[in-house]
Design an enzyme around this catalytic site. Structure first.
Site, PDB file in Angstrom:
ATOM      1  N   SER A 136       6.980   1.021  -2.844  1.00 10.37           N
ATOM      2  CA  SER A 136       5.818   0.091  -2.319  1.00 10.37           C
ATOM      3  C   SER A 136       5.712  -1.199  -3.188  1.00 10.37           C
ATOM      4  CB  SER A 136       4.678   0.728  -1.829  1.00 10.37           C
ATOM      5  OG  SER A 136       3.708   0.012  -1.670  1.00 10.37           O
TER       6      SER A 136
ATOM      7  N   TYR B 271      -2.202   6.488  -4.368  1.00 13.34           N
ATOM      8  CA  TYR B 271      -1.009   6.020  -3.612  1.00 13.34           C
ATOM      9  C   TYR B 271      -0.126   5.145  -4.483  1.00 13.34           C
ATOM     10  CZ  TYR B 271       1.893   3.852  -0.366  1.00 13.34           C
ATOM     11  OH  TYR B 271       3.152   3.323   0.625  1.00 13.34           O
TER      12      TYR B 271
END
Length: 259
Positions: free
Chosen positions: A143, A156
């Site tokens: 990401s 995350y």
């Protein structure tokens, strides 16, 4: 043979029945790969397999919790009895919203078990098979949160940072075994998860929030799952045979053009 063909290759795709994972599964199938979907949601898995087969592709579905080491070992071992493991795409993952203060230990454990341990479990099971057959390709889904600060994404970001550095480590350790390992780092992509997140957190303001989130990308919109799938296809094809140990942001300019 056409460019970016995966004909004759076998691909394991975790979380391959929804969002980005489903786009990768269907794209790879269209290019001739035999798809093996490891997916927690049985209904989505069976539906995606049916769609691939109806379109003329080859696919199998394995209900799987990637955080379960024994289960992953057994499933990948069973696949390897009848197929090479030419491609492994570690796409399965979960999200969490919160900074370090409002991230409970249970939250951190849950994210770690799927996003970090799940990647480890699959690579750990696949690497010996790839070595024995003379090589393979691994894609980890990271990401933009792996490399830039994103508000309220503590757990995350931690997990996706781990996916990024696992990529570098695996690429380094197995380059002489003809195993390539790269990662893809998307910005916000329009998936059913995004729609569900907006509906849950901003009831009555869905359209407004969708537009606002879209505009956080400098290009002015969210990414499409198919765009991520096309990058994954290139990286898993023979045309990318000189590429390993690399992170590929696909972010509408988010990293370089924000700020």
């Amino acid at each position: 043979m056409s460019k970016f063909s995966l004909k004759g290759k076998s691909a394991i795709i975790t979380g391959g029945a929804s969002g980005i994972g489903k786009a990768i599964s269907t794209t790879f199938a269209q290019q001739g790969a035999h798809i093996h979907i490891l997916e927690f949601n049985k209904e989505s898995g069976e539906q995606t397999i049916e769609e691939i087969k109806n379109a003329g592709g080859n696919a199998n579905f394995y209900p799987c919790d990637v955080s379960n080491h024994k289960q992953v070992q057994e499933i990948i071992g069973a696949i390897a009895e009848n197929h090479n493991i030419d491609i492994l795409v570690n796409n399965a993952g979960i999200a969490h919203v919160g900074n370090v203060e409002n991230t409970e230990e249970s939250d951190l454990d849950r994210v770690y078990n799927v996003n970090v341990k799940g990647v480890y479990n699959c690579i750990h099971a696949a690497i010996p098979k790839m070595k024995a057959q003379g090589g393979g390709v691994i894609i980890n889904m990271a990401s933009i949160a792996s490399s830039v600060g994103i508000s309220d994404r503590f757990a995350y970001s931690m997990s996706k940072g781990a996916a990024l550095t696992m990529t570098y480590s695996v690429a380094k350790d197995y380059v002489n075994d003809n195993i390539r390992c790269n990662c893809i780092s998307p910005a916000r992509v329009h998936t059913p998860f995004v729609d569900g997140f907006i509906k849950k957190n901003y009831p009555g303001k869905e359209d407004e929030m969708f537009e606002a989130l879209s505009k956080t990308q400098p290009i002015g919109r969210m990414g499409k799952p198919e765009e991520i799938a096309n990058l994954a296809l290139y990286l898993c094809s023979n045309e990318a045979s000189f590429i390993t140990g690399t992170d590929f942001p696909i972010d509408g300019g988010f990293i370089k053009l924000n700020g």
